[in-house]
Write a protein that holds these residues in place. Sequence first.
Motif, PDB file in Angstrom:
ATOM      1  N   ALA A 115      -0.584  14.284  -2.315  1.00  0.00           N
ATOM      2  CA  ALA A 115       0.237  14.208  -1.101  1.00  0.00           C
ATOM      3  C   ALA A 115      -0.208  13.047  -0.210  1.00  0.00           C
ATOM      4  CB  ALA A 115       0.141  15.522  -0.335  1.00  0.00           C
ATOM      5  N   GLY A 116      -1.109  12.223  -0.698  1.00  0.00           N
ATOM      6  CA  GLY A 116      -1.635  11.127   0.119  1.00  0.00           C
ATOM      7  C   GLY A 116      -0.795   9.862   0.034  1.00  0.00           C
ATOM      8  N   MET A 117      -1.258   8.852   0.745  1.00  0.00           N
ATOM      9  CA  MET A 117      -0.468   7.612   0.867  1.00  0.00           C
ATOM     10  C   MET A 117      -0.387   6.833  -0.451  1.00  0.00           C
ATOM     11  SD  MET A 117      -1.228   5.962   4.568  1.00  0.00           S
ATOM     12  CE  MET A 117      -2.874   5.466   4.163  1.00  0.00           C
ATOM     13  N   ILE A 118      -1.495   6.751  -1.161  1.00  0.00           N
ATOM     14  CA  ILE A 118      -1.484   5.981  -2.419  1.00  0.00           C
ATOM     15  C   ILE A 118      -0.565   6.672  -3.422  1.00  0.00           C
ATOM     16  CG2 ILE A 118      -2.889   5.206  -4.381  1.00  0.00           C
ATOM     17  CD1 ILE A 118      -5.264   5.029  -2.381  1.00  0.00           C
ATOM     18  N   ALA A 155      -8.737  -6.586   7.006  1.00  0.00           N
ATOM     19  CA  ALA A 155      -7.763  -7.495   7.625  1.00  0.00           C
ATOM     20  C   ALA A 155      -6.372  -6.873   7.564  1.00  0.00           C
ATOM     21  CB  ALA A 155      -7.781  -8.837   6.894  1.00  0.00           C
ATOM     22  N   LEU A 156      -6.090  -6.205   6.465  1.00  0.00           N
ATOM     23  CA  LEU A 156      -4.774  -5.578   6.288  1.00  0.00           C
ATOM     24  C   LEU A 156      -4.593  -4.399   7.251  1.00  0.00           C
ATOM     25  CD1 LEU A 156      -3.022  -5.224   3.003  1.00  0.00           C
ATOM     26  CD2 LEU A 156      -3.283  -3.138   4.299  1.00  0.00           C
ATOM     27  N   ILE A 157      -5.667  -3.633   7.440  1.00  0.00           N
ATOM     28  CA  ILE A 157      -5.581  -2.492   8.374  1.00  0.00           C
ATOM     29  C   ILE A 157      -5.239  -2.986   9.780  1.00  0.00           C
ATOM     30  CG2 ILE A 157      -6.931  -0.698   9.551  1.00  0.00           C
ATOM     31  CD1 ILE A 157      -8.390  -0.232   6.881  1.00  0.00           C
ATOM     32  N   LYS A 158      -5.831  -4.130  10.166  1.00  0.00           N
ATOM     33  CA  LYS A 158      -5.557  -4.681  11.504  1.00  0.00           C
ATOM     34  C   LYS A 158      -4.066  -4.993  11.679  1.00  0.00           C
ATOM     35  CE  LYS A 158      -9.789  -6.740  13.164  1.00  0.00           C
ATOM     36  NZ  LYS A 158     -10.612  -7.852  12.781  1.00  0.00           N
ATOM     37  N   LYS A 159      -3.448  -5.520  10.650  1.00  0.00           N
ATOM     38  CA  LYS A 159      -2.033  -5.880  10.739  1.00  0.00           C
ATOM     39  C   LYS A 159      -1.126  -4.650  10.633  1.00  0.00           C
ATOM     40  CE  LYS A 159      -2.568 -10.433  10.355  1.00  0.00           C
ATOM     41  NZ  LYS A 159      -2.337 -11.279  11.518  1.00  0.00           N
ATOM     42  N   TRP A 160      -1.439  -3.796   9.687  1.00  0.00           N
ATOM     43  CA  TRP A 160      -0.556  -2.731   9.225  1.00  0.00           C
ATOM     44  C   TRP A 160      -0.792  -1.425   9.993  1.00  0.00           C
ATOM     45  CZ3 TRP A 160       3.641  -1.026   7.697  1.00  0.00           C
ATOM     46  CH2 TRP A 160       4.092  -0.763   6.414  1.00  0.00           C
ATOM     47  N   GLY A 161      -2.013  -1.284  10.489  1.00  0.00           N
ATOM     48  CA  GLY A 161      -2.375  -0.050  11.189  1.00  0.00           C
ATOM     49  C   GLY A 161      -2.769   1.077  10.250  1.00  0.00           C
ATOM     50  N   ARG A 162      -2.801   0.815   8.971  1.00  0.00           N
ATOM     51  CA  ARG A 162      -3.254   1.822   8.008  1.00  0.00           C
ATOM     52  C   ARG A 162      -3.757   1.103   6.763  1.00  0.00           C
ATOM     53  NH1 ARG A 162       0.020   1.583   4.075  1.00  0.00           N
ATOM     54  NH2 ARG A 162       2.285   1.417   4.202  1.00  0.00           N
ATOM     55  N   SER A 163      -4.438   1.833   5.900  1.00  0.00           N
ATOM     56  CA  SER A 163      -5.073   1.146   4.779  1.00  0.00           C
ATOM     57  C   SER A 163      -4.072   0.890   3.656  1.00  0.00           C
ATOM     58  CB  SER A 163      -6.271   1.958   4.273  1.00  0.00           C
ATOM     59  OG  SER A 163      -5.821   3.070   3.579  1.00  0.00           O
ATOM     60  N   SER A 164      -4.453  -0.003   2.778  1.00  0.00           N
ATOM     61  CA  SER A 164      -3.552  -0.429   1.698  1.00  0.00           C
ATOM     62  C   SER A 164      -3.249   0.746   0.782  1.00  0.00           C
ATOM     63  CB  SER A 164      -4.202  -1.545   0.904  1.00  0.00           C
ATOM     64  OG  SER A 164      -5.495  -1.149   0.516  1.00  0.00           O
ATOM     65  N   ALA A 165      -1.987   1.061   0.634  1.00  0.00           N
ATOM     66  CA  ALA A 165      -1.617   2.148  -0.270  1.00  0.00           C
ATOM     67  C   ALA A 165      -0.751   1.603  -1.402  1.00  0.00           C
ATOM     68  CB  ALA A 165      -0.864   3.236   0.498  1.00  0.00           C
ATOM     69  N   ALA A 166       0.255   0.770  -1.042  1.00  0.00           N
ATOM     70  CA  ALA A 166       1.168   0.259  -2.073  1.00  0.00           C
ATOM     71  C   ALA A 166       0.410  -0.629  -3.062  1.00  0.00           C
ATOM     72  CB  ALA A 166       2.310  -0.506  -1.418  1.00  0.00           C
ATOM     73  N   SER A 167      -0.385  -1.563  -2.541  1.00  0.00           N
ATOM     74  CA  SER A 167      -1.095  -2.476  -3.471  1.00  0.00           C
ATOM     75  C   SER A 167      -2.181  -1.728  -4.241  1.00  0.00           C
ATOM     76  CB  SER A 167      -1.677  -3.675  -2.721  1.00  0.00           C
ATOM     77  OG  SER A 167      -2.519  -3.253  -1.680  1.00  0.00           O
ATOM     78  N   THR A 168      -2.707  -0.655  -3.667  1.00  0.00           N
ATOM     79  CA  THR A 168      -3.670   0.153  -4.427  1.00  0.00           C
ATOM     80  C   THR A 168      -2.960   0.844  -5.586  1.00  0.00           C
ATOM     81  OG1 THR A 168      -4.920   0.552  -2.390  1.00  0.00           O
ATOM     82  CG2 THR A 168      -5.431   1.957  -4.263  1.00  0.00           C
ATOM     83  N   ALA A 169      -1.770   1.381  -5.298  1.00  0.00           N
ATOM     84  CA  ALA A 169      -0.999   2.039  -6.367  1.00  0.00           C
ATOM     85  C   ALA A 169      -0.675   1.037  -7.478  1.00  0.00           C
ATOM     86  CB  ALA A 169       0.285   2.643  -5.798  1.00  0.00           C
ATOM     87  N   VAL A 170      -0.297  -0.184  -7.083  1.00  0.00           N
ATOM     88  CA  VAL A 170      -0.014  -1.223  -8.084  1.00  0.00           C
ATOM     89  C   VAL A 170      -1.260  -1.483  -8.923  1.00  0.00           C
ATOM     90  CG1 VAL A 170       0.501  -3.687  -8.369  1.00  0.00           C
ATOM     91  CG2 VAL A 170       1.830  -2.319  -6.750  1.00  0.00           C
ATOM     92  N   SER A 171      -2.407  -1.529  -8.275  1.00  0.00           N
ATOM     93  CA  SER A 171      -3.640  -1.835  -9.024  1.00  0.00           C
ATOM     94  C   SER A 171      -4.041  -0.671  -9.946  1.00  0.00           C
ATOM     95  CB  SER A 171      -4.780  -2.194  -8.069  1.00  0.00           C
ATOM     96  OG  SER A 171      -5.267  -1.062  -7.400  1.00  0.00           O
ATOM     97  N   ILE A 172      -3.664   0.549  -9.587  1.00  0.00           N
ATOM     98  CA  ILE A 172      -3.910   1.693 -10.487  1.00  0.00           C
ATOM     99  C   ILE A 172      -3.031   1.534 -11.733  1.00  0.00           C
ATOM    100  CG2 ILE A 172      -3.674   4.207 -10.754  1.00  0.00           C
ATOM    101  CD1 ILE A 172      -4.292   4.424  -7.711  1.00  0.00           C
ATOM    102  N   VAL A 173      -1.780   1.147 -11.506  1.00  0.00           N
ATOM    103  CA  VAL A 173      -0.868   0.894 -12.638  1.00  0.00           C
ATOM    104  C   VAL A 173      -1.457  -0.207 -13.521  1.00  0.00           C
ATOM    105  CG1 VAL A 173       1.420   0.014 -13.269  1.00  0.00           C
ATOM    106  CG2 VAL A 173       1.184   1.623 -11.369  1.00  0.00           C
ATOM    107  N   ASP A 174      -1.905  -1.307 -12.902  1.00  0.00           N
ATOM    108  CA  ASP A 174      -2.495  -2.419 -13.672  1.00  0.00           C
ATOM    109  C   ASP A 174      -3.684  -1.926 -14.492  1.00  0.00           C
ATOM    110  OD1 ASP A 174      -0.681  -4.160 -12.549  1.00  0.00           O
ATOM    111  OD2 ASP A 174      -2.068  -4.972 -11.061  1.00  0.00           O
TER     112      ASP A 174
END
Length: 434
Positions: free
Chosen positions: A100-103, A316-335
């Motif tokens: 149920a988390g963001m990633i 750096a991404l958290i500063k811009k986005w206000g939350r931690s990387s979830a989409a690119s983490t999911a992509v890297s799990i797929v990779d």
Amino acid sequence: MAVTELTHLETSFLHTQLSFKTTRLFNTRCQVLGRPRNANKVLCSVSTNQVPSTITPQQTDSSKSKRDCYGVFCLTYDLEAEEKTKSWKSLINVAVSGAAGMISNHLLFKLASGEVFGQDQPIALKLLGSERSFQALEGVAMELEDSLYPLLREVSISIDPYEVFQDAEWALLIGARPRGPGMERADLLDINGQIFAEQGKALNVVASRNVKVLVVGNPCNTNALICMKNAPNIPAKNFHALTRLDENRAKCQLALKAGVFYDKVSNVTIWGNHSTTQVPDFLNARINGFPVKDVINDAKWLEEEFTQKVQTRGGALIKKWGRSSAASTAVSIVDSIRSLVTPTPNGDWFSTGVYTNGNTYGIAEDIVFSMPCRSDGDGDYELAKDVIIDDFLRARIKKSEAELLAEKRCVAHLTGEGNAFCDLPEDTMLPGEQ
Ligand SMILES: NC(=O)c1ccc[n+]([C@@H]2O[C@H](COP(=O)([O-])OP(=O)(O)OC[C@H]3O[C@@H](n4cnc5c(N)ncnc54)[C@H](O)[C@@H]3O)[C@@H](O)[C@H]2O)c1
């Protein structure tokens, strides 16, 4: 006759165990079921010495389809019946924790679409959540229902790892507690380490004997070590810690600096821990097949800025986005998964955190360390050859190694190796923290 108070989920698990006719498993579960739960309770009377021994396969199938499923996924189907599905492979069981988390909110839909395991691979998703996230987990299952993915044939949700990991062929362990304000890395190691010790025990009992385990929840290297040590019946080689996001970030920075598209960047290794001691390797990396050092003629940038940029990209991404990387983490799990189920291109390799057990790079044994690997596409891997390590790279690798050895001492109570002794060299950050 033992009388135990069980949740409805636990009851369904007992039925599953009964249908497998395994008295030993049944007894083991009864101990685990003693924990208090907030879910709906039912009172169960169970006899540990009266396990039925004559349940037919038909009963097994029907009890499974009625109990271990969510909504539309409880309907029966026959993959052999339709022309389109006849040629499909047999169903693969993929367990995802922290579902149920963001990633997971990105990852599950990639898994269900066929992007990861292929367009001829039907999939069963077994989703593990925490008690707090159970409602949200139902919401996730509802969204999966509404997405009408042809390849998604089963979905089940639970807060019990013994139920979710049953027959799992892949276990993607994402769920973990985030590091709260003022929490030391040592505290995080202990809190999350307990989760991964429990999940390792569950995998050991109920998962496929060749389950591949990818640990994402942080601190992922040491969590993977804890999980592996608690699952002695599963090959140590099957456990991975996710460092592919760091590799992808390193590739992106090298591409930007060299002014090439990132598909021209290869042989990038992340060595060590998924923390700010990680070592993005520019010595062995290549751009258009040439050593990076010959293409990017800026030693100062490579030695200082590049490493620091990769290490702090998450912050750096958290500063811009206000939350931690979830989409690119999911992509890297797929990779990361695809790197194990498809052959590695000639001459290239990928990074993944694996158990050190006889490596030729001079890295300490008995930790989970990110290294360059190659695969034939059968789910297994071998360490890459023809890797150069100079004094500069060696010194950085040693720092990350020291951190992982210290983390291991911190969690000795969770790996069955005696009393924990925590002397972390410094309170380093996860790549997403600042
Ligand atoms: N290795 C990497 O490259 C990498 C990159 C990004 C994030 N992470 C880590 O991944 C983890 C998850 O990140 P997220 O953004 O999805 O977090 P999130 O907080 O959005 O989701 C985590 C989910 O896990 C659940 N959970 C907690 N304990 C659980 C347990 N014992 N069993 C099952 N579920 C449990 C929570 O209820 C929550 O729904 C974090 O530890 C984060 O630091 C790792």
